[in-house]
Design a protein around this motif. Structure first.
Motif, short mmCIF file in Angstrom:
data_model
loop_
_atom_site.label_atom_id
_atom_site.label_comp_id
_atom_site.label_asym_id
_atom_site.label_seq_id
_atom_site.Cartn_x
_atom_site.Cartn_y
_atom_site.Cartn_z
N SER A 174 -5.93 4.95 -5.38
CA SER A 174 -5.25 4.06 -4.44
C SER A 174 -6.17 2.93 -3.99
O SER A 174 -5.78 1.75 -3.97
CB SER A 174 -4.77 4.84 -3.21
N LYS A 175 -7.41 3.28 -3.66
CA LYS A 175 -8.35 2.27 -3.19
C LYS A 175 -8.65 1.23 -4.27
O LYS A 175 -8.76 0.03 -3.98
CB LYS A 175 -9.65 2.94 -2.72
N VAL A 192 0.48 7.04 -6.69
CA VAL A 192 -0.73 7.85 -6.89
C VAL A 192 -0.50 9.30 -6.46
O VAL A 192 -1.07 10.23 -7.03
CB VAL A 192 -1.91 7.23 -6.13
N PRO A 251 0.82 -1.22 0.00
CA PRO A 251 0.00 0.00 0.00
C PRO A 251 0.85 1.27 0.00
O PRO A 251 0.49 2.27 -0.64
CB PRO A 251 -0.81 -0.14 1.29
N GLU A 290 -7.62 9.59 -3.74
CA GLU A 290 -7.75 8.39 -2.91
C GLU A 290 -8.42 7.25 -3.65
O GLU A 290 -8.12 6.06 -3.41
CB GLU A 290 -8.55 8.76 -1.65
N ILE A 295 1.96 1.84 -3.61
CA ILE A 295 0.82 2.27 -4.44
C ILE A 295 0.49 3.72 -4.16
O ILE A 295 0.31 4.53 -5.09
CB ILE A 295 -0.42 1.38 -4.15
N ARG A 296 0.42 4.11 -2.91
CA ARG A 296 0.06 5.47 -2.56
C ARG A 296 1.13 6.48 -2.96
O ARG A 296 0.83 7.62 -3.30
CB ARG A 296 -0.28 5.56 -1.07
N GLU A 336 -5.53 -1.05 -4.56
CA GLU A 336 -5.38 -1.87 -3.36
C GLU A 336 -6.45 -2.96 -3.31
O GLU A 336 -6.18 -4.10 -2.90
CB GLU A 336 -5.42 -1.00 -2.11
#
Length: 266
Positions: free
Chosen positions: A241-242, A215, A208, A238, A211-212, A245
């Motif tokens: 990212s969501k 992003v 995570p 967000e 990934i964040r 994930e």
């Protein structure tokens, strides 16, 4: 080992060299103030800024996973840049793309990947298929492979068609759960026999945090420009990212789809 978040350089476009008339987006070969040549993706073309966001996120995920991807840079286009362009279509495109765009370092002398000429081993094929299933990249077909051979190595390019959920009302929860049915058309699917092994390896890399960090590269001005159902820029950010994930927690869904599609081919 300490994780270093990715960063992108920003260059100023100084010269329009030639259009690359591929598809409907009219990317162009340009020169920047660092004297390098780049393939410029215009914010005012085709699917616009959403395509740039997809290019940025998918490209940097690919780089994080160890694929060879041309350097991505933010490319600023001055408002006066297109005034001397005689082609009206290109002039309109330049005017619509003033500000921050995205560009890929130009791989001079690279040739388009041809599956009939170059053999890709099972692991690399499985890795590329896995990546494209994760980011829902519909544009890696025999007709348009979006891969190049450069110095005898395979390079991945053109991910603007990925993350297509953002063209459909940002219904990311539902989209994240879906298998990637378009994998049946993937140019490397016949060789992708190691998807489960690749899955374990790649999920351990794409934390995570990573990934964040990717992003977070999306410029705020891009998110402010796009029509979206979100009140705040960070809420909009967000969602990307969501979505990613969530797909990483359900990789078995797209792996099974890919394996089923592969069996249908052989």
């Amino acid at each position: 080992m300490t994780y270093t978040p990715p960063e992108l350089r920003t260059v100023e476009v100084t010269r329009y060299v030639t259009p690359l008339r591929e598809g409907g987006s009219l990317p162009a070969l340009v020169e920047a103030d660092d004297e390098f040549l780049y393939v410029l993706k215009f914010r005012g073309a085709g699917q616009g800024i959403k395509a740039l966001i997809a290019e940025l996120i998918a490209g940097e995920i690919a780089r994080t996973l160890g694929f060879k991807v041309p350097e991505l840079v933010f490319a600023t286009l001055d408002e006066a840049f297109g005034r001397t362009e005689p082609d009206e279509e290109i002039q309109d495109l330049l005017r619509a793309s003033e500000g921050l765009n995205l560009a890929l370092h130009y791989l001079s002398g690279a040739i388009t990947f041809d599956a009939l000429v170059t053999t890709v081993d099972a692991k690399l094929a499985s890795q590329i298929v896995w990546l494209d299933c994760l980011v829902t990249n519909v544009d890696r077909t025999p007709r348009n492979t979006n891969m190049l051979m450069w110095h005898k190595e395979l390079w991945l390019i053109d991910h603007g068609a990925a993350l297509y959920f953002h063209h459909a009302g940002y219904n990311w929860e539902e989209q994240a759960k879906r298998p990637f049915v378009q994998v049946k058309d993937h140019v490397l699917l016949p060789q992708a026999t190691e998807l489960e092994a690749v899955d374990a390896e790649f999920r351990s890399i794409l934390t995570p945090e990573r990934i964040r960090a990717i992003v977070a590269l999306i410029p705020e001005e891009w998110l402010q420009t796009i029509d979206s159902p979100f009140e705040a820029v960070e809420e909009h950010r967000e969602v990307y990212s969501k979505f990613l994930e969530a797909r990483l927690t359900r990789t078995e869904t797209f792996i099974k789809e890919a394996q089923h599609a592969r069996k249908a081919l052989i």
